[in-house]
Design a protein around this motif. Structure first.
Motif, short mmCIF file in Angstrom:
data_model
loop_
_atom_site.label_atom_id
_atom_site.label_comp_id
_atom_site.label_asym_id
_atom_site.label_seq_id
_atom_site.Cartn_x
_atom_site.Cartn_y
_atom_site.Cartn_z
N ASP A 74 -32.72 13.51 -44.63
CA ASP A 74 -33.38 12.30 -44.15
C ASP A 74 -32.45 11.09 -44.27
O ASP A 74 -32.25 10.55 -45.36
CB ASP A 74 -34.67 12.10 -44.97
CG ASP A 74 -35.52 10.97 -44.41
OD1 ASP A 74 -35.09 10.35 -43.41
OD2 ASP A 74 -36.59 10.72 -44.99
N PHE A 75 -31.92 10.65 -43.13
CA PHE A 75 -31.01 9.50 -43.15
C PHE A 75 -31.73 8.24 -43.63
O PHE A 75 -31.11 7.34 -44.17
CB PHE A 75 -30.41 9.25 -41.77
CG PHE A 75 -29.32 10.23 -41.35
CD1 PHE A 75 -28.95 11.29 -42.16
CD2 PHE A 75 -28.66 10.06 -40.14
CE1 PHE A 75 -27.96 12.18 -41.77
CE2 PHE A 75 -27.65 10.94 -39.75
CZ PHE A 75 -27.31 12.00 -40.57
N ALA A 76 -33.06 8.18 -43.41
CA ALA A 76 -33.81 6.98 -43.79
C ALA A 76 -33.74 6.74 -45.30
O ALA A 76 -33.82 5.61 -45.76
CB ALA A 76 -35.27 7.11 -43.35
N LEU A 132 -22.06 14.44 -44.30
CA LEU A 132 -22.36 14.46 -42.87
C LEU A 132 -23.24 15.66 -42.55
O LEU A 132 -23.21 16.67 -43.26
CB LEU A 132 -21.07 14.55 -42.05
CG LEU A 132 -20.05 13.41 -42.24
CD1 LEU A 132 -18.77 13.73 -41.49
CD2 LEU A 132 -20.63 12.08 -41.78
N VAL A 133 -24.00 15.55 -41.48
CA VAL A 133 -24.67 16.74 -40.94
C VAL A 133 -23.96 17.10 -39.64
O VAL A 133 -23.43 16.20 -38.98
CB VAL A 133 -26.18 16.50 -40.66
CG1 VAL A 133 -26.93 16.26 -41.95
CG2 VAL A 133 -26.41 15.41 -39.67
N PRO A 134 -23.95 18.37 -39.29
CA PRO A 134 -24.65 19.48 -39.93
C PRO A 134 -23.86 20.13 -41.05
O PRO A 134 -22.65 20.04 -41.11
CB PRO A 134 -24.80 20.47 -38.77
CG PRO A 134 -23.55 20.28 -37.95
CD PRO A 134 -23.27 18.79 -38.04
N PHE A 160 -20.87 4.41 -32.53
CA PHE A 160 -22.08 4.25 -33.32
C PHE A 160 -21.84 3.77 -34.75
O PHE A 160 -22.79 3.42 -35.45
CB PHE A 160 -22.87 5.56 -33.37
CG PHE A 160 -23.57 5.90 -32.07
CD1 PHE A 160 -24.42 4.98 -31.47
CD2 PHE A 160 -23.39 7.14 -31.46
CE1 PHE A 160 -25.08 5.28 -30.28
CE2 PHE A 160 -24.04 7.45 -30.26
CZ PHE A 160 -24.89 6.52 -29.67
N TYR A 161 -20.61 3.82 -35.21
CA TYR A 161 -20.32 3.43 -36.60
C TYR A 161 -19.21 2.38 -36.65
O TYR A 161 -18.11 2.65 -37.12
CB TYR A 161 -19.89 4.66 -37.41
CG TYR A 161 -20.98 5.69 -37.66
CD1 TYR A 161 -21.73 5.69 -38.84
CD2 TYR A 161 -21.25 6.69 -36.71
CE1 TYR A 161 -22.71 6.64 -39.07
CE2 TYR A 161 -22.25 7.64 -36.92
CZ TYR A 161 -22.97 7.61 -38.10
OH TYR A 161 -23.94 8.56 -38.33
N PRO A 162 -19.50 1.12 -36.20
CA PRO A 162 -18.48 0.06 -36.26
C PRO A 162 -17.85 -0.10 -37.66
O PRO A 162 -16.65 -0.36 -37.75
CB PRO A 162 -19.23 -1.19 -35.82
CG PRO A 162 -20.38 -0.70 -35.02
CD PRO A 162 -20.74 0.64 -35.59
N1 LIG Z 1 -17.26 16.07 -36.61
C1 LIG Z 1 -18.51 16.22 -37.31
C2 LIG Z 1 -19.30 14.93 -37.16
C3 LIG Z 1 -20.50 14.90 -38.05
C4 LIG Z 1 -21.14 13.50 -38.07
O1 LIG Z 1 -20.46 12.47 -37.89
N2 LIG Z 1 -22.45 13.51 -38.31
C5 LIG Z 1 -23.18 12.24 -38.35
C6 LIG Z 1 -24.44 12.33 -37.50
S1 LIG Z 1 -24.09 12.60 -35.82
C7 LIG Z 1 -23.63 11.96 -39.78
O2 LIG Z 1 -23.87 12.87 -40.55
N3 LIG Z 1 -23.74 10.68 -40.14
C8 LIG Z 1 -24.25 10.26 -41.42
C9 LIG Z 1 -23.37 9.23 -42.07
O3 LIG Z 1 -22.26 8.95 -41.57
O4 LIG Z 1 -23.80 8.72 -43.10
C10 LIG Z 1 -19.27 17.40 -36.71
O5 LIG Z 1 -19.08 17.71 -35.54
O6 LIG Z 1 -20.04 18.04 -37.44
#
Ligand SMILES: N[C@@H](CCC(=O)N[C@@H](CS)C(=O)NCC(=O)O)C(=O)O
Length: 209
Positions: A32-34, A51-53, A112-114
């Protein structure tokens, strides 16, 4: 047995789709990112980058969505995930998976992540530069699909199309969504018509597309 740690609509989506396409039994665990669950020590023990997945395969935590698609394809050779190894189509499949992960997905990360680039929000020049790079990527993919499609490796769906459709979905609210390119739009329509897409959308509670 597989356990997929996922967050709805994120990079885990392609792996969730691939699991459904194999028909293999699997468990889902929501990250849950929230509540910043991706940074819980218990989750970091599975995925040190938070990170997910993460896909746990017979007790082994593995990450990187494109790599997970390759692992699932290897483990389920009779699924639609990959063309047979040793064929030219398999080479093309590997090439596209790596391109999508390395080039297109990285662009989304920056978009999405500046803060990854040291800013709360991108200055207009950075946004425009990223947008131009997206346009060039969609153009390249569209041209390839128009002449070699309808799928990335020809007549048959593969995991590369699942990954590409997930990435296209991420562009839906961007200034120029990927579906504005006709061959990409056709591919998205084919993937969205599959039972796996509909099932995963319902399970993850995704709205829109
Ligand atoms: N290259 C990785 C990218 C994974 C990634 O950036 N996941 C993002 C969601 S799309 C994430 O977990 N973000 C949470 C964070 O950065 O806190 C993959 O393909 O699995």
């Amino acid at each position: 047995m597989y356990t997929l740690y996922y967050s709805p609509g994120t990079a885990s989506l392609a792996v969730h789709l691939a699991l459904r396409e194999t028909g293999a039994p699997h468990e889902l665990r929501l990250v849950d990112f929230a509540t910043d669950a991706q940074r819980d020590p218990a989750y970091l023990a599975l995925n040190p980058r938070g990170l997910v997945p993460t896909l746990v395969i017979d007790g082994r935590p593995r990450s990187e969505s494109a790599a997970l698609l390759m692992m699932l394809a290897d483990r389920h050779p009779h699924s639609p995930l990959a063309p047979p190894p040793g064929t030219p189509e398999h080479e093309a499949w590997q090439q596209w998976l790596v391109y999508l992960s390395n080039s297109v997905m990285s662009l989304f990360r920056f978009w999405f992540y500046p803060p990854d680039l040291g800013a709360d929000a991108h200055p207009p020049a950075v946004r425009e530069a990223l947008q131009r790079k997206f346009d060039a990527a969609w153009e390249l993919l569209d041209r390839h699909l128009a002449s070699h499609g309808p799928y990335l490796v020809g007549e048959n769906l593969s995991a590369a199309d699942l990954l590409l459709t997930m990435l296209m979905r991420w562009s839906r609210n961007m200034p120029r969504p990927a579906t504005e390119w006709p061959a990409l739009r056709r591919l998205a329509d084919l993937v969205r018509a599959r039972p796996s897409w509909q099932e995963v959308n319902a399970i993850e509670g995704l709205s829109g597309w």
